[in-house]
Design an enzyme around this catalytic site. Structure first.
Site, PDB file in Angstrom:
ATOM      1  N   ASN A   1     -34.248  25.642  75.502  1.00  0.00           N
ATOM      2  CA  ASN A   1     -33.340  26.778  75.376  1.00  0.00           C
ATOM      3  C   ASN A   1     -34.171  28.029  75.160  1.00  0.00           C
ATOM      4  OD1 ASN A   1     -30.960  25.317  75.565  1.00  0.00           O
ATOM      5  ND2 ASN A   1     -30.723  25.092  73.371  1.00  0.00           N
TER       6      ASN A   1
ATOM      7  N   ARG B   1     -29.833  20.364  78.075  1.00  0.00           N
ATOM      8  CA  ARG B   1     -31.231  19.892  78.003  1.00  0.00           C
ATOM      9  C   ARG B   1     -31.303  18.372  78.086  1.00  0.00           C
ATOM     10  NH1 ARG B   1     -33.435  22.018  72.726  1.00  0.00           N
ATOM     11  NH2 ARG B   1     -31.274  21.691  72.177  1.00  0.00           N
TER      12      ARG B   1
END
Length: 96
Positions: free
Chosen positions: A35, A17
């Site tokens: 996520n 990320r």
């Protein structure tokens, strides 16, 4: 233009990320990355077609430590596309 991607493989716990935020900002994109509880990473990005194409290509390898097995594009509904177009930056959001 807005695009959504689902990235599968070893993509959680490897800085995916954080890496995605950096790449998206470099490409001038806005949107978010998060996520998912199923182990994938979801990306919703908005920007120019060429920049989106570049991000998609880079998502296929990800950061060091990631092992990407698939990058699947998914539809973006009109409401999400409108919200993405109004975004002013690219962020990480909570897990879904």
């Amino acid at each position: 233009m807005a695009r959504r991607y689902f990235v599968s493989g070893r993509v959680q716990g490897v800085g995916f990320r954080y890496w995605t935020v950096g790449r998206a900002k470099q490409l001038g994109l806005v949107g978010w990355v998060r996520n998912r509880r199923d182990g994938r990473v979801e990306v919703l990005a908005y920007g120019e077609t060429g920049s989106l194409d570049s991000l998609e290509k880079e998502l296929q390898s990800g950061p060091a430590g990631a092992q990407v097995t698939a990058v699947d594009a998914a539809p973006v509904n009109p409401d999400e596309a409108a919200l993405a177009a109004e975004a002013t930056r690219f962020d990480q959001t909570p897990t879904l």
